[in-house]
Design a protein around this motif. Structure first.
Motif, PDB file in Angstrom:
ATOM      1  N   PRO A 158      -6.636   6.070 -11.835  1.00 51.74           N
ATOM      2  CA  PRO A 158      -7.750   5.274 -11.299  1.00 51.74           C
ATOM      3  C   PRO A 158      -8.191   4.212 -12.288  1.00 51.74           C
ATOM      4  O   PRO A 158      -7.930   4.335 -13.495  1.00 51.74           O
ATOM      5  CB  PRO A 158      -8.856   6.317 -11.094  1.00 51.74           C
ATOM      6  CG  PRO A 158      -8.529   7.434 -12.040  1.00 51.74           C
ATOM      7  CD  PRO A 158      -7.037   7.441 -12.213  1.00 51.74           C
ATOM      8  N   SER A 186       0.858  -1.174   0.000  1.00 47.98           N
ATOM      9  CA  SER A 186       0.000   0.000   0.000  1.00 47.98           C
ATOM     10  C   SER A 186       0.894   1.224   0.000  1.00 47.98           C
ATOM     11  O   SER A 186       1.886   1.283   0.728  1.00 47.98           O
ATOM     12  CB  SER A 186      -0.895  -0.022   1.235  1.00 47.98           C
ATOM     13  OG  SER A 186      -1.254   1.289   1.577  1.00 47.98           O
ATOM     14  N   ASP A 189      -8.318  -0.234  -7.362  1.00 48.02           N
ATOM     15  CA  ASP A 189      -7.663   1.032  -7.007  1.00 48.02           C
ATOM     16  C   ASP A 189      -6.788   1.583  -8.135  1.00 48.02           C
ATOM     17  O   ASP A 189      -6.021   2.524  -7.927  1.00 48.02           O
ATOM     18  CB  ASP A 189      -6.813   0.857  -5.734  1.00 48.02           C
ATOM     19  CG  ASP A 189      -7.674   0.464  -4.545  1.00 48.02           C
ATOM     20  OD1 ASP A 189      -8.820   0.956  -4.449  1.00 48.02           O
ATOM     21  OD2 ASP A 189      -7.226  -0.359  -3.719  1.00 48.02           O
TER      22      ASP A 189
END
Length: 399
Positions: A270, A223, A256
């Motif tokens: 995106p 992440s 994501d």
């Protein structure tokens, strides 16, 4: 062997894209969330080719080249479907073996299990024809050590053919091709990390998904918000991607979107499909979306000046943030447009089980799932333009 059909010698010499991925027939097990399916056209090769083929359109479809191994049990309707794409495909028939088949199991959080059901027949770079060896780009899905060996073999074969005067009369024959590598998921382990960093140095783009990248560094996933996420990226970029160290780490993050990092900048795009206000989504099955993303990315890097690239250029011509990002990327600026193509290509693949449906509109336009690829590129790029104006930092950071 059935040669790629319908291609003139000239176009056959002009290969834009070649995948080292395998063709596989898939059985998909959805873990009780919906009925299982069998005999689905699959494998990294098929999906990567769909991605590249979406980008080329019909006009340049013969520049997409690959090898399909046809076993005794190969379904005739699948063969017809592959031929309908009109790519430069070499069908190798061997009735003494079965077609490569695999099982895909889906669990929670897009977790995927995979195993072969019949013996696989790997593609080796020695199997490529002379014109395939001179492709402008190569897409690979393999282990680190195999990645290094494929790149070395292709470069060596090109050199040998050059010396023997057998290189095709195309201007890109003397340039180094672009190598895009997708590390194979089951070898994304801490033990493999050193080999992974070594393999990155021979390719131009390395693209694990966020789960695989985390696993490679002993984490449950990756992440961008976390310190360890930032450290992983830093470590990879410092170790260097590509012969000049200026290649790209492209992290595919499913819903994501995608993150791309190089020494000069960070880019976030995106996903094409965003959940509606009601939470409904057009996403049916993510199988193959990552491969198609990379097929389109790879082809997109050599599709400058063609219609899809011209659409992106015209829509984003007024965007200061985009122009600055293109300048910062310098000789790697084609990656930015290619990332848009990749995002759009993946959107077609997730809308059904298997590959998107190809058809022709009443006015002769090529449609995939009843939509033109270029139309989605336009819609996505217009959306991107709006969010770039609002918050450029969210999308681009220039180092």
């Amino acid at each position: 062997m059935l040669e790629g059909h319908g291609s003139s010698e000239h176009s056959r010499d002009n290969v834009d894209f070649c995948t080292m991925g395998m063709f596989i027939l898939d059985d998909i097990d959805f873990d009780g969330t919906r009925p299982n399916v069998k005999n689905v056209l699959g494998g990294a090769a098929s999906f990567a080719v769909v991605g590249a083929r979406l980008v080329t359109g019909r006009e340049h479809s013969q520049a997409v080249s690959w090898i399909v191994d046809v076993g005794s049990d190969f379904p005739p309707d699948v063969l017809d479907l592959l031929k309908s794409w009109d790519t430069n495909c070499v069908f190798r028939e061997d009735h003494s073996r079965l077609t490569t088949r695999a099982w895909n199991g889906y669990g929670p959080n897009e977790k995927r299990d995979f195993k072969y059901l019949t013996p696989k027949l790997r593609l080796e770079p020695e199997m490529l024809s002379d014109s395939q060896v001179f492709s402008k780009t190569f897409h690979m899905v393999c282990s680190s050590s195999r990645c290094i060996s494929i790149v070395q073999t292709i470069l060596r074969r090109r050199e040998e053919l050059q010396r023997a005067g057998k290189a095709p009369p195309v201007e890109h024959a003397t340039k180094r091709p672009i190598f895009v590598w997708e590390p194979v998921p089951d070898l994304c382990t801490p033990e493999e990390q050193e080999r992974f960093l070594a393999a990155n140095q021979v390719v131009d783009v390395v693209s694990p998904n966020e789960l695989e990248l985390g696993m490679m560094f002993g984490q449950p996933g990756w992440s961008e918000e976390t310190d360890y996420g930032k450290n992983i990226v830093k470590k990879i970029l410092e170790s260097g991607i590509g012969p000049d160290g200026n290649g790209h780490l492209v992290i595919r993050a499913g819903k994501d979107g995608s993150y791309s990092y190089s020494r000069s900048q960070r880019v976030w795009l995106p996903a094409y499909h965003q959940p509606s206000a009601s939470g409904a989504s057009a996403v049916i099955d993510p199988t193959g979306a990552g491969n198609s993303f990379l097929g389109a990315l790879t082809q997109g890097m050599v599709s400058t000046g063609r219609e899809p690239a011209n659409i992106v250029d015209s829509v984003l011509a007024e965007s200061t943030a985009w122009q600055e990002a293109v300048q910062a990327a310098a000789q790697h600026s084609r990656v930015l447009t290619a990332l848009i193509f990749a995002t759009v290509a993946a959107s077609f693949v997730v809308e059904q089980i298997g590959v998107p449906r190809l058809s022709t509109s009443s006015d002769g336009k090529e449609l995939w799932n009843e939509t033109e690829f270029t139309e989605r590129v336009r819609l996505y790029t217009q959306r991107l333009y709006r969010t770039l104006e609002e918050s450029p930092q969210k999308h681009f950071q220039i180092n």
